[in-house]
Scaffold this motif. Structure first.
Motif, PDB file in Angstrom:
ATOM      1  N   VAL A  22       0.843  -1.201   0.000  1.00  0.00           N
ATOM      2  CA  VAL A  22       0.000   0.000   0.000  1.00  0.00           C
ATOM      3  C   VAL A  22       0.876   1.249   0.000  1.00  0.00           C
ATOM      4  CG1 VAL A  22      -1.702   1.330   1.312  1.00  0.00           C
ATOM      5  CG2 VAL A  22      -1.967  -1.155   1.083  1.00  0.00           C
ATOM      6  N   VAL A  23       1.902   1.269   0.831  1.00  0.00           N
ATOM      7  CA  VAL A  23       2.807   2.417   0.905  1.00  0.00           C
ATOM      8  C   VAL A  23       3.459   2.673  -0.454  1.00  0.00           C
ATOM      9  CG1 VAL A  23       5.017   3.233   1.853  1.00  0.00           C
ATOM     10  CG2 VAL A  23       3.271   2.292   3.386  1.00  0.00           C
ATOM     11  N   PHE A  24       4.024   1.642  -1.048  1.00  0.00           N
ATOM     12  CA  PHE A  24       4.712   1.815  -2.337  1.00  0.00           C
ATOM     13  C   PHE A  24       3.740   2.250  -3.432  1.00  0.00           C
ATOM     14  CE2 PHE A  24       8.018  -1.429  -0.798  1.00  0.00           C
ATOM     15  CZ  PHE A  24       8.840  -0.435  -0.303  1.00  0.00           C
ATOM     16  N   THR A  25       2.541   1.687  -3.418  1.00  0.00           N
ATOM     17  CA  THR A  25       1.546   2.064  -4.419  1.00  0.00           C
ATOM     18  C   THR A  25       1.147   3.519  -4.252  1.00  0.00           C
ATOM     19  OG1 THR A  25       0.736  -0.210  -4.563  1.00  0.00           O
ATOM     20  CG2 THR A  25      -0.722   1.506  -5.382  1.00  0.00           C
ATOM     21  N   GLN A  26       0.884   3.927  -3.019  1.00  0.00           N
ATOM     22  CA  GLN A  26       0.483   5.315  -2.776  1.00  0.00           C
ATOM     23  C   GLN A  26       1.613   6.289  -3.062  1.00  0.00           C
ATOM     24  OE1 GLN A  26      -1.239   5.551   1.165  1.00  0.00           O
ATOM     25  NE2 GLN A  26      -3.154   4.632   0.471  1.00  0.00           N
ATOM     26  N   ASP A  27       2.840   5.820  -2.920  1.00  0.00           N
ATOM     27  CA  ASP A  27       4.000   6.680  -3.162  1.00  0.00           C
ATOM     28  C   ASP A  27       4.417   6.675  -4.635  1.00  0.00           C
ATOM     29  OD1 ASP A  27       5.762   8.535  -2.063  1.00  0.00           O
ATOM     30  OD2 ASP A  27       7.283   7.038  -1.581  1.00  0.00           O
ATOM     31  N   GLY A  28       3.684   5.940  -5.472  1.00  0.00           N
ATOM     32  CA  GLY A  28       3.979   5.918  -6.893  1.00  0.00           C
ATOM     33  C   GLY A  28       5.173   5.060  -7.273  1.00  0.00           C
ATOM     34  N   LEU A  29       5.600   4.179  -6.388  1.00  0.00           N
ATOM     35  CA  LEU A  29       6.744   3.314  -6.644  1.00  0.00           C
ATOM     36  C   LEU A  29       6.238   1.963  -7.146  1.00  0.00           C
ATOM     37  CD1 LEU A  29       8.708   4.220  -3.393  1.00  0.00           C
ATOM     38  CD2 LEU A  29       9.159   5.057  -5.710  1.00  0.00           C
ATOM     39  N   SER A  30       5.734   1.959  -8.377  1.00  0.00           N
ATOM     40  CA  SER A  30       5.031   0.782  -8.884  1.00  0.00           C
ATOM     41  C   SER A  30       5.929  -0.444  -9.023  1.00  0.00           C
ATOM     42  CB  SER A  30       4.325   1.098 -10.199  1.00  0.00           C
ATOM     43  OG  SER A  30       5.261   1.497 -11.168  1.00  0.00           O
ATOM     44  N   ASP A  31       7.202  -0.271  -9.365  1.00  0.00           N
ATOM     45  CA  ASP A  31       8.087  -1.435  -9.479  1.00  0.00           C
ATOM     46  C   ASP A  31       8.288  -2.108  -8.121  1.00  0.00           C
ATOM     47  OD1 ASP A  31       8.368  -1.166 -12.206  1.00  0.00           O
ATOM     48  OD2 ASP A  31      10.285  -0.095 -12.083  1.00  0.00           O
ATOM     49  N   ARG A  32       8.511  -1.308  -7.099  1.00  0.00           N
ATOM     50  CA  ARG A  32       8.682  -1.873  -5.746  1.00  0.00           C
ATOM     51  C   ARG A  32       7.380  -2.485  -5.258  1.00  0.00           C
ATOM     52  NH1 ARG A  32      12.174   1.786  -1.830  1.00  0.00           N
ATOM     53  NH2 ARG A  32      12.321  -0.178  -0.736  1.00  0.00           N
ATOM     54  N   ALA A  33       6.262  -1.820  -5.567  1.00  0.00           N
ATOM     55  CA  ALA A  33       4.957  -2.353  -5.167  1.00  0.00           C
ATOM     56  C   ALA A  33       4.735  -3.716  -5.810  1.00  0.00           C
ATOM     57  CB  ALA A  33       3.844  -1.386  -5.561  1.00  0.00           C
ATOM     58  N   LYS A  34       5.071  -3.822  -7.070  1.00  0.00           N
ATOM     59  CA  LYS A  34       4.887  -5.078  -7.804  1.00  0.00           C
ATOM     60  C   LYS A  34       5.750  -6.190  -7.200  1.00  0.00           C
ATOM     61  CE  LYS A  34       4.136  -6.205 -12.619  1.00  0.00           C
ATOM     62  NZ  LYS A  34       4.304  -5.766 -13.990  1.00  0.00           N
ATOM     63  N   GLN A  35       6.971  -5.870  -6.804  1.00  0.00           N
ATOM     64  CA  GLN A  35       7.847  -6.851  -6.155  1.00  0.00           C
ATOM     65  C   GLN A  35       7.242  -7.348  -4.851  1.00  0.00           C
ATOM     66  OE1 GLN A  35      11.505  -4.602  -5.773  1.00  0.00           O
ATOM     67  NE2 GLN A  35      12.465  -5.753  -7.444  1.00  0.00           N
ATOM     68  N   VAL A  36       6.738  -6.419  -4.051  1.00  0.00           N
ATOM     69  CA  VAL A  36       6.142  -6.791  -2.769  1.00  0.00           C
ATOM     70  C   VAL A  36       4.886  -7.624  -3.000  1.00  0.00           C
ATOM     71  CG1 VAL A  36       5.029  -5.895  -0.680  1.00  0.00           C
ATOM     72  CG2 VAL A  36       7.138  -4.854  -1.507  1.00  0.00           C
ATOM     73  N   LEU A  37       4.103  -7.233  -3.980  1.00  0.00           N
ATOM     74  CA  LEU A  37       2.888  -7.990  -4.286  1.00  0.00           C
ATOM     75  C   LEU A  37       3.240  -9.428  -4.684  1.00  0.00           C
ATOM     76  CD1 LEU A  37      -0.183  -7.899  -4.495  1.00  0.00           C
ATOM     77  CD2 LEU A  37       0.081  -7.166  -6.872  1.00  0.00           C
ATOM     78  N   GLY A  38       4.319  -9.594  -5.437  1.00  0.00           N
ATOM     79  CA  GLY A  38       4.765 -10.936  -5.806  1.00  0.00           C
ATOM     80  C   GLY A  38       5.143 -11.770  -4.599  1.00  0.00           C
ATOM     81  N   ARG A  39       5.771 -11.138  -3.632  1.00  0.00           N
ATOM     82  CA  ARG A  39       6.151 -11.845  -2.394  1.00  0.00           C
ATOM     83  C   ARG A  39       4.919 -12.139  -1.533  1.00  0.00           C
ATOM     84  NH1 ARG A  39       9.949  -9.626   2.441  1.00  0.00           N
ATOM     85  NH2 ARG A  39       9.812 -11.505   3.714  1.00  0.00           N
ATOM     86  N   LEU A  40       3.959 -11.225  -1.549  1.00  0.00           N
ATOM     87  CA  LEU A  40       2.751 -11.363  -0.740  1.00  0.00           C
ATOM     88  C   LEU A  40       1.765 -12.374  -1.318  1.00  0.00           C
ATOM     89  CD1 LEU A  40       0.713 -10.411   1.451  1.00  0.00           C
ATOM     90  CD2 LEU A  40       0.143  -8.491  -0.065  1.00  0.00           C
ATOM     91  N   TYR A  41       1.719 -12.460  -2.622  1.00  0.00           N
ATOM     92  CA  TYR A  41       0.694 -13.242  -3.314  1.00  0.00           C
ATOM     93  C   TYR A  41       0.455 -14.646  -2.741  1.00  0.00           C
ATOM     94  CZ  TYR A  41      -1.721 -15.731  -7.011  1.00  0.00           C
ATOM     95  OH  TYR A  41      -2.599 -16.507  -7.707  1.00  0.00           O
ATOM     96  N   PRO A  42       1.500 -15.441  -2.471  1.00  0.00           N
ATOM     97  CA  PRO A  42       1.250 -16.794  -1.961  1.00  0.00           C
ATOM     98  C   PRO A  42       0.550 -16.827  -0.597  1.00  0.00           C
ATOM     99  CG  PRO A  42       3.517 -16.581  -2.710  1.00  0.00           C
ATOM    100  CD  PRO A  42       2.919 -15.203  -2.718  1.00  0.00           C
ATOM    101  N   ASP A  43       0.612 -15.730   0.141  1.00  0.00           N
ATOM    102  CA  ASP A  43       0.038 -15.697   1.488  1.00  0.00           C
ATOM    103  C   ASP A  43      -1.210 -14.819   1.597  1.00  0.00           C
ATOM    104  OD1 ASP A  43       1.935 -17.442   2.649  1.00  0.00           O
ATOM    105  OD2 ASP A  43       3.386 -15.804   2.759  1.00  0.00           O
ATOM    106  N   MET A  44      -1.851 -14.540   0.468  1.00  0.00           N
ATOM    107  CA  MET A  44      -3.059 -13.701   0.515  1.00  0.00           C
ATOM    108  C   MET A  44      -4.164 -14.333   1.357  1.00  0.00           C
ATOM    109  SD  MET A  44      -2.687 -10.730  -0.819  1.00  0.00           S
ATOM    110  CE  MET A  44      -4.380 -10.179  -0.974  1.00  0.00           C
ATOM    111  N   ASP A  45      -4.272 -15.661   1.353  1.00  0.00           N
ATOM    112  CA  ASP A  45      -5.280 -16.312   2.196  1.00  0.00           C
ATOM    113  C   ASP A  45      -4.978 -16.091   3.679  1.00  0.00           C
ATOM    114  OD1 ASP A  45      -6.721 -17.183   0.013  1.00  0.00           O
ATOM    115  OD2 ASP A  45      -5.815 -19.182   0.010  1.00  0.00           O
ATOM    116  N   GLN A  46      -3.686 -16.143   4.028  1.00  0.00           N
ATOM    117  CA  GLN A  46      -3.284 -15.863   5.413  1.00  0.00           C
ATOM    118  C   GLN A  46      -3.681 -14.439   5.796  1.00  0.00           C
ATOM    119  OE1 GLN A  46      -1.423 -17.604   7.801  1.00  0.00           O
ATOM    120  NE2 GLN A  46      -1.250 -19.488   6.623  1.00  0.00           N
ATOM    121  N   LEU A  47      -3.425 -13.513   4.882  1.00  0.00           N
ATOM    122  CA  LEU A  47      -3.775 -12.117   5.125  1.00  0.00           C
ATOM    123  C   LEU A  47      -5.281 -11.965   5.305  1.00  0.00           C
ATOM    124  CD1 LEU A  47      -2.979  -9.117   5.340  1.00  0.00           C
ATOM    125  CD2 LEU A  47      -3.202  -9.001   2.840  1.00  0.00           C
ATOM    126  N   ALA A  48      -6.052 -12.640   4.459  1.00  0.00           N
ATOM    127  CA  ALA A  48      -7.513 -12.538   4.526  1.00  0.00           C
ATOM    128  C   ALA A  48      -8.043 -13.015   5.882  1.00  0.00           C
ATOM    129  CB  ALA A  48      -8.159 -13.329   3.393  1.00  0.00           C
TER     130      ALA A  48
END
Length: 157
Positions: free
Chosen positions: A83-109
């Protein structure tokens, strides 16, 4: 759970940065309540658009989750950084974090529906998903967490 829990309850009543910081100042060694207080502080900083401070807190949450072997806590910290990277306009970093987060989205939910909803909305809105399949998965995830937020109460566990 004596004093840390009482301080946390008091911070809930106050709902302020100072209240949550007091939990950390007095009971920072209590991992459970310190993490819950950091969550609240990070959300306050996000709401204020104080992205630097929010990111620092999310990084602490990630470290705590890793040290405690709690993937849901790590996922929450990663989601916050996304969220921070997306709001700060750092789309490449946001995309990297999203890739790391993706496998654990159910855990987050399971851990935090509100943050899950925010991540899914941002990911869909910013077109940062790698494939149509992921887009469909995020749409389904978003549908599953939309609705009434449960009453915020005492932490479980």
């Amino acid at each position: 759970m004596g004093s840390a829990q009482q301080q946390w309850r008091y911070a809930m009543v106050l709902g302020t940065e100072e209240g949550w910081q007091s939990v950390l100042d007095k009971y920072g060694d209590n991992t459970r309540y310190a993490t819950l207080a950091r969550k609240q502080l990070a959300e306050i900083y996000l709401a204020r658009n104080d992205l630097f401070r929010a990111k620092d807190i999310f990084d602490e949450i990630i470290r705590t989750g890793e040290a405690q072997g709690e993937p849901a806590v790590v996922a929450y910290g990663l989601a916050g950084n996304y969220v921070v990277f997306t709001q700060d306009g750092l789309s490449d970093r946001a995309k990297q974090v999203l890739g790391r987060l993706y496998p654990d989205m159910d855990q987050l939910a399971q851990y935090d529906r509100k943050m899950t909803r925010l991540v899914a909305q941002l990911a869909l809105h910013t077109n940062q998903l790698e494939s149509k399949q992921r887009e469909q998965e995020f749409e389904a995830l978003l549908e599953s967490v939309v609705g009434e937020e449960p009453e915020e109460g005492e932490p479980s566990g």
